[in-house]
Design a protein around this motif. Structure first.
Motif, PDB file in Angstrom:
ATOM      1  N   HIS A 102       0.830  -1.202   0.000  1.00 25.91           N
ATOM      2  CA  HIS A 102       0.000   0.000   0.000  1.00 25.91           C
ATOM      3  C   HIS A 102       0.867   1.255   0.000  1.00 25.91           C
ATOM      4  O   HIS A 102       0.616   2.203  -0.751  1.00 25.91           O
ATOM      5  N   HIS A 355      -5.184   4.772   4.853  1.00 26.75           N
ATOM      6  CA  HIS A 355      -6.129   4.774   3.726  1.00 26.75           C
ATOM      7  C   HIS A 355      -6.937   6.068   3.661  1.00 26.75           C
ATOM      8  O   HIS A 355      -7.845   6.177   2.838  1.00 26.75           O
ATOM      9  N   CYS A 357      -8.791   9.198   2.827  1.00 30.84           N
ATOM     10  CA  CYS A 357      -9.196   9.488   1.451  1.00 30.84           C
ATOM     11  C   CYS A 357      -8.142  10.288   0.676  1.00 30.84           C
ATOM     12  O   CYS A 357      -7.788  11.403   1.057  1.00 30.84           O
TER      13      CYS A 357
HETATM   14  C1  HEM Z   1     -16.958  13.895  -0.254  1.00 30.74           C
HETATM   15  C2  HEM Z   1     -16.367  13.021  -1.045  1.00 30.74           C
HETATM   16  C3  HEM Z   1     -15.591  11.825  -0.551  1.00 30.74           C
HETATM   17  C4  HEM Z   1     -15.747  11.074   0.584  1.00 30.74           C
HETATM   18  C5  HEM Z   1     -16.783  11.261   1.681  1.00 30.74           C
HETATM   19  C6  HEM Z   1     -14.731  10.031   0.542  1.00 30.74           C
HETATM   20  C7  HEM Z   1     -14.551   9.075   1.537  1.00 30.74           C
HETATM   21  C8  HEM Z   1     -13.538   8.129   1.553  1.00 30.74           C
HETATM   22  C9  HEM Z   1     -13.328   7.159   2.594  1.00 30.74           C
HETATM   23  C10 HEM Z   1     -14.198   7.000   3.845  1.00 30.74           C
HETATM   24  C11 HEM Z   1     -12.231   6.426   2.274  1.00 30.74           C
HETATM   25  C12 HEM Z   1     -11.627   5.262   3.085  1.00 30.74           C
HETATM   26  C13 HEM Z   1     -10.730   5.788   4.170  1.00 30.74           C
HETATM   27  C14 HEM Z   1     -10.191   4.741   5.098  1.00 30.74           C
HETATM   28  O1  HEM Z   1     -10.330   3.524   4.816  1.00 30.74           O
HETATM   29  O2  HEM Z   1      -9.605   5.131   6.128  1.00 30.74           O
HETATM   30  C15 HEM Z   1     -11.749   6.919   1.007  1.00 30.74           C
HETATM   31  C16 HEM Z   1     -10.654   6.428   0.331  1.00 30.74           C
HETATM   32  C17 HEM Z   1     -10.279   6.850  -0.925  1.00 30.74           C
HETATM   33  N1  HEM Z   1     -10.821   7.904  -1.655  1.00 30.74           N
HETATM   34 FE1  HEM Z   1     -12.328   9.099  -1.078  1.00 30.74          FE
HETATM   35  N2  HEM Z   1     -14.009  10.172  -0.606  1.00 30.74           N
HETATM   36  C18 HEM Z   1     -14.484  11.256  -1.297  1.00 30.74           C
HETATM   37  C19 HEM Z   1     -14.024  11.740  -2.509  1.00 30.74           C
HETATM   38  C20 HEM Z   1     -12.986  11.215  -3.220  1.00 30.74           C
HETATM   39  C21 HEM Z   1     -12.502  11.722  -4.488  1.00 30.74           C
HETATM   40  C22 HEM Z   1     -13.053  12.962  -5.204  1.00 30.74           C
HETATM   41  C23 HEM Z   1     -11.490  10.903  -4.884  1.00 30.74           C
HETATM   42  C24 HEM Z   1     -10.626  10.973  -6.121  1.00 30.74           C
HETATM   43  C25 HEM Z   1     -11.009  11.451  -7.274  1.00 30.74           C
HETATM   44  C26 HEM Z   1     -11.319   9.886  -3.860  1.00 30.74           C
HETATM   45  C27 HEM Z   1     -10.385   8.879  -3.886  1.00 30.74           C
HETATM   46  C28 HEM Z   1     -10.154   7.979  -2.858  1.00 30.74           C
HETATM   47  C29 HEM Z   1      -9.123   6.945  -2.914  1.00 30.74           C
HETATM   48  C30 HEM Z   1      -8.159   6.695  -4.072  1.00 30.74           C
HETATM   49  C31 HEM Z   1      -9.201   6.243  -1.693  1.00 30.74           C
HETATM   50  C32 HEM Z   1      -8.340   5.044  -1.261  1.00 30.74           C
HETATM   51  C33 HEM Z   1      -7.148   5.532  -0.456  1.00 30.74           C
HETATM   52  C34 HEM Z   1      -6.293   4.414   0.081  1.00 30.74           C
HETATM   53  O3  HEM Z   1      -6.756   3.275   0.172  1.00 30.74           O
HETATM   54  O4  HEM Z   1      -5.116   4.681   0.409  1.00 30.74           O
HETATM   55  N3  HEM Z   1     -12.250  10.107  -2.861  1.00 30.74           N
HETATM   56  N4  HEM Z   1     -12.546   7.974   0.588  1.00 30.74           N
END
Ligand code: HEM
Length: 412
Positions: A102, A355, A357
């Protein structure tokens, strides 16, 4: 947001994977009782075995930060092993990886999401939001969810990936299919969707390479190198699938739920109008209040304990971000929607571990611009019909929010 909880419900009988608990939005009264009475509670399910349900911010954060003891890779991030798609297929996705894999991939991928790169998107995002509002403003009414909240993140993602606008309906369909697969009791529904996306992305890479487009995310990721490592095309493909899944309906649901919260609390909406400088703070409160990803799951890699509760190796823990974002231990008066609140340590973007976001900066920017342009141009906004909700215990979303308004200042 309302709650479906009868105060006298027997907590031992509650199965939180049953979407009927989420019919009117997350069951916040029930979560409050769980935080107070049984913050680490065994939840047996009808279809998927059992799991430990964690409702307090402290344990959610502790699990999120301890990737050695609580794995995303071993059994995935949903209750059911093959939810969305077979685990062996989706394990290649960043969200499902554990360190050290990761760490390596995140380093490469986050090069595309550093704050300076995201900040450069402000003008493009404002142009997208302006265009989407232009399309509805003369009508004086629209379905906020379908006409605005759905469109903005799709158009922004297309812009980011260098994808032609004509293909946006395909991105929309894929988002809907993945989301439906997440809700299905029969697992592994989304394999065909992932195959279609892989083929599509392959075409995009070929086209963009031929055109010499070096600025799109696809091409930047192909060129990105960290510690001598680069991404192969299949890895870029899985990341593309993750962005479609993670970046679209999350931002959509926050945009929809955010406006609904403002309409339900008109005095708060007035604060945004009176002083647009409040909007970044209001965005944080909207994120906290809606916390649209209700949960993700981890699996214990070894026998351990949390706040005195033994957890056996192989058992799953469910991190209820929706509950952590309203934990009394973190927030004064957490069931009050207050756009001037000063505490911003919510769990909408996860529990603060590795992880966390990756798109948080981009999502915050999109939301700020949406609410800046909306409060500037749409006046006297009112709800004009019934809200329709997604029936899901995982995603807190609306499918329809009819509104009417008076057109205000024009662009320029
Ligand atoms: C309000 C909008 C959003 C919310 C509420 C949200 C929420 C989340 C949450 C809860 C996680 C998991 C965190 C964890 O496991 O600790 C996550 C991971 C992720 N989000 Fe978002 N997200 C949003 C918008 C976005 C956008 C706009 C993108 C990219 C275009 C994005 C890309 C990602 C990616 C790539 C991960 C995985 C990160 C990892 O595993 O290292 N998210 N998001």
């Amino acid at each position: 947001m309302t709650s479906t909880t009868a105060p006298a419900v027997d907590l031992t009988e509650v199965d939180l994977t049953d979407p009927s608990w989420f019919r009117d939005g997350p069951p916040h009264e029930l979560f409050a009782r769980m935080r107070a009475e049984t913050p680490i509670r065994w939840n047996e399910t009808e279809h998927f075995g059992g799991f430990w349900s964690l409702t307090r911010a402290a344990e959610i954060a502790a699990v999120s930060r301890d990737t050695a003891t609580f794995s995303s890779h071993a059994e995935g991030v949903f209750v059911q092993r093959d939810q969305v798609a077979p685990l062996d297929l989706v394990r290649a996705v960043l969200l499902y990886k554990d360190p050290p894999e990761h760490t390596k991939y995140r380093k490469i991928l986050q090069s595309a999401f550093v704050p300076a790169t995201v900040a450069k998107m402000e003008d493009d995002i404002r142009a997208v939001v302006t265009r989407v509002l232009d399309d509805v403003i003369e009508q004086g009414a629209c379905d906020w969810t379908q006409d605005v909240a759905v469109r903005v993140p799709l158009l922004v993602l297309a812009e980011l990936m260098g994808i032609p606008e004509d293909d946006v309906p395909r991105l929309y369909e894929w988002t809907e299919q993945i989301e439906a697969a997440q809700r299905a009791i029969e697992p592994a529904q989304a394999v065909e969707t992932f195959m279609a996306m892989a083929m599509y992305l392959h075409e995009q890479v070929e086209r963009q390479a031929a055109e010499g487009n070096s600025d799109s995310l696809v091409m930047r990721l192909r060129a990105a190198e960290v510690d001598g490592e680069t991404l192969a095309d299949p890895e870029i493909m899985t990341f593309f699938a993750l962005l479609v899944f993670a970046g679209n309906d999350t931002t959509r649901n926050t945009t929809s739920g955010g406006l609904l919260a403002l309409l339900e609390h008109p005095e708060q909406l007035e604060k945004l109008r009176a002083d647009p400088a409040v909007i970044p703070q209001a965005v944080e409160e909207i994120l906290r209040w809606t916390s649209v990803v209700n949960y993700f799951v981890r699996t214990a890699t070894t026998d351990t304990e949390l706040a005195g509760q033994p957890i056996a190796a192989g058992e799953k823990v469910m991190l209820w971000y929706a509950s952590g974002s309203r934990d009394e231990a973190k927030y004064a008066d957490p069931q009050t929607f207050d756009v001037t609140r000063s505490e911003h340590d919510h769990m909408a973007f996860g529990g603060g571990g590795r992880h966390f976001c990756l798109g948080a900066g981009l999502a915050r920017l999109e939301l700020r611009i949406i609410f800046e342009e909306t409060t500037r141009r749409l006046h006297e906004i009112e709800q004009a019909g019934e809200v329709q909700r997604l029936q899901s215990s995982w995603a807190n979303g609306l499918t329809s929010l009819p509104i009417r308004f008076r057109a205000g200042a024009r662009v320029g």
